[in-house]
Motif scaffolding. Structure first.
Motif, mmCIF file in Angstrom:
data_model
loop_
_atom_site.group_PDB
_atom_site.id
_atom_site.type_symbol
_atom_site.label_atom_id
_atom_site.label_comp_id
_atom_site.label_asym_id
_atom_site.label_seq_id
_atom_site.Cartn_x
_atom_site.Cartn_y
_atom_site.Cartn_z
ATOM 1 N N HIS A 29 -0.408 3.755 3.447
ATOM 2 C CA HIS A 29 -0.729 3.242 4.770
ATOM 3 C C HIS A 29 0.386 2.324 5.286
ATOM 4 C CE1 HIS A 29 -5.342 3.919 4.084
ATOM 5 N NE2 HIS A 29 -4.622 5.034 4.071
ATOM 6 N N HIS A 85 0.862 -1.186 0.000
ATOM 7 C CA HIS A 85 0.000 0.000 0.000
ATOM 8 C C HIS A 85 0.900 1.238 0.000
ATOM 9 C CE1 HIS A 85 -3.070 2.902 1.050
ATOM 10 N NE2 HIS A 85 -3.995 1.961 0.950
ATOM 11 N N TRP A 144 -1.463 9.118 8.734
ATOM 12 C CA TRP A 144 -0.486 8.232 8.099
ATOM 13 C C TRP A 144 0.795 8.970 7.757
ATOM 14 C CZ3 TRP A 144 -1.517 3.300 8.556
ATOM 15 C CH2 TRP A 144 -2.846 2.899 8.696
ATOM 16 N N LYS A 154 -7.269 -10.105 2.301
ATOM 17 C CA LYS A 154 -6.423 -9.721 3.437
ATOM 18 C C LYS A 154 -5.149 -9.030 2.976
ATOM 19 C CE LYS A 154 -7.893 -13.409 6.594
ATOM 20 N NZ LYS A 154 -8.856 -14.095 5.700
ATOM 21 N N THR A 199 -4.903 -3.804 12.821
ATOM 22 C CA THR A 199 -6.135 -4.086 12.086
ATOM 23 C C THR A 199 -7.147 -2.967 12.265
ATOM 24 O OG1 THR A 199 -5.779 -6.467 12.373
ATOM 25 C CG2 THR A 199 -8.010 -5.748 11.816
ATOM 26 N N GLU A 200 -7.297 -2.526 13.509
ATOM 27 C CA GLU A 200 -8.277 -1.483 13.829
ATOM 28 C C GLU A 200 -7.944 -0.175 13.137
ATOM 29 O OE1 GLU A 200 -9.252 1.097 17.791
ATOM 30 O OE2 GLU A 200 -9.128 -1.080 18.053
ATOM 31 N N LEU A 201 -6.680 0.201 13.144
ATOM 32 C CA LEU A 201 -6.279 1.488 12.573
ATOM 33 C C LEU A 201 -6.288 1.474 11.046
ATOM 34 C CD1 LEU A 201 -3.330 2.341 14.992
ATOM 35 C CD2 LEU A 201 -5.564 3.448 14.928
ATOM 36 N N SER A 202 -5.893 0.361 10.470
ATOM 37 C CA SER A 202 -5.831 0.306 9.008
ATOM 38 C C SER A 202 -7.210 0.152 8.384
ATOM 39 C CB SER A 202 -4.937 -0.861 8.570
ATOM 40 O OG SER A 202 -5.527 -2.110 8.906
ATOM 41 N N GLY A 203 -8.122 -0.503 9.096
ATOM 42 C CA GLY A 203 -9.438 -0.758 8.538
ATOM 43 C C GLY A 203 -9.471 -1.923 7.572
ATOM 44 N N TYR A 204 -8.355 -2.668 7.479
ATOM 45 C CA TYR A 204 -8.277 -3.813 6.582
ATOM 46 C C TYR A 204 -8.258 -5.109 7.399
ATOM 47 C CZ TYR A 204 -6.603 -0.184 3.384
ATOM 48 O OH TYR A 204 -6.479 0.965 2.645
ATOM 49 N N LEU A 237 -4.490 8.987 14.271
ATOM 50 C CA LEU A 237 -4.704 8.332 12.983
ATOM 51 C C LEU A 237 -4.317 9.275 11.849
ATOM 52 C CD1 LEU A 237 -5.506 5.803 11.547
ATOM 53 C CD2 LEU A 237 -7.904 6.517 11.644
#
Length: 249
Positions: free
Chosen positions: A86, A83, A166, A114, A179-184, A164
């Motif tokens: 991010h 990415h 980047w 994923k 996981t929570e911060l990336s949203g993926y 948050l």
């Protein structure tokens, strides 16, 4: 104050001193057993590394992710794309005495929704914390290879609450937080990029930071200190009989 005799010696036990001594001994024994458990964990990691080396490199596929959680140190390879914006900066990482960051990028996983967190290595920090390091991520698809790494659960006085923006700066690479911060949807592990990769930053991945033998030596020290504390307490509580002087004045 409690007094009792053992042979010709008298013991005076101060309840407060006894309580403090017992608490100190209990704490030192607990720390000794903790060091033993840490030594066993480090030995298990070294054994896993030997086992993973004998298996060789495996292709990283979506259906193997849960199995790979049980095989840290396993080397994997896949083709993915990083990415471009991010990525995470893990703070306070030391290399040869210099403070810096470890860069964790997010790579796509073929035939999957994923992303794979990939540790690209260490970059130096600027003198001012407000100045971020210059990180340039390749834009083209890459053949990625590295070993599976599951970060230890850190001991934190309070939960991390990063801003948050980047790139996101973190003290520890908690997978839940990534996981929570990336949203993926992320894989349940991080991959540490191989040393021989043509891109990335400074990579020095020790199998373990501290070898099992050192943990066992620390455990022996804690047990020794516990025994010494008991001996000192008993010696201090012992009131020896005074020798009478029968010499004529």
């Amino acid at each position: 104050m409690t007094t009792f005799s053992v042979g010709s010696n008298k013991f005076r036990l101060n309840p407060f001193a006894l309580l403090v001594t017992l608490l100190a001994i209990a704490l030192m024994i607990k720390l000794g057993f903790w060091q033993l458990s840490r030594g066993a964990e480090k030995q298990a990691i070294m054994d896993q590394h030997i086992s993973a080396t004998s298996v060789g490199t495996l292709p990283l596929q979506d259906e193997q992710l849960l199995e790979l959680v049980k095989s840290p140190q396993q080397t994997v390879t896949w083709q993915g794309q990083l990415h471009p914006r991010h990525y995470f900066l893990i703070e306070n990482k030391i290399h040869e005495g210099q403070v810096g960051y470890e860069v964790i990028a997010l790579a796509t996983l073929p035939a999957s929704h994923k992303y794979v967190p990939v540790n690209l290595g260490w970059v130096p920090a600027a003198a001012e914390r407000t100045t971020l390091p210059k990180v340039t991520l390749p834009e083209q698809p890459l053949q990625l290879a590295g070993h599976v790494y599951i970060p230890e659960q850190p001991f934190l006085l309070s939960a991390q609450q990063p801003e948050l923006v980047w790139p996101v700066r973190l003290l520890y690479p908690e997978l839940r937080l990534l996981t929570e911060l990336s949203g993926y949807a992320l894989t349940p592990f991080i991959v540490r990029l191989n040393d021989n990769a043509e891109f990335g930053y400074i990579r020095d991945w020790p199998i373990v930071v501290m070898k099992p033998e050192k943990h066992y030596a620390y455990a022996l020290q804690w047990f020794g200190l516990a025994f010494a504390a008991l001996v000192v307490f008993l010696f201090a509580s012992c009131k020896r009989p005074r020798l009478k002087n029968f010499a004529k004045q």
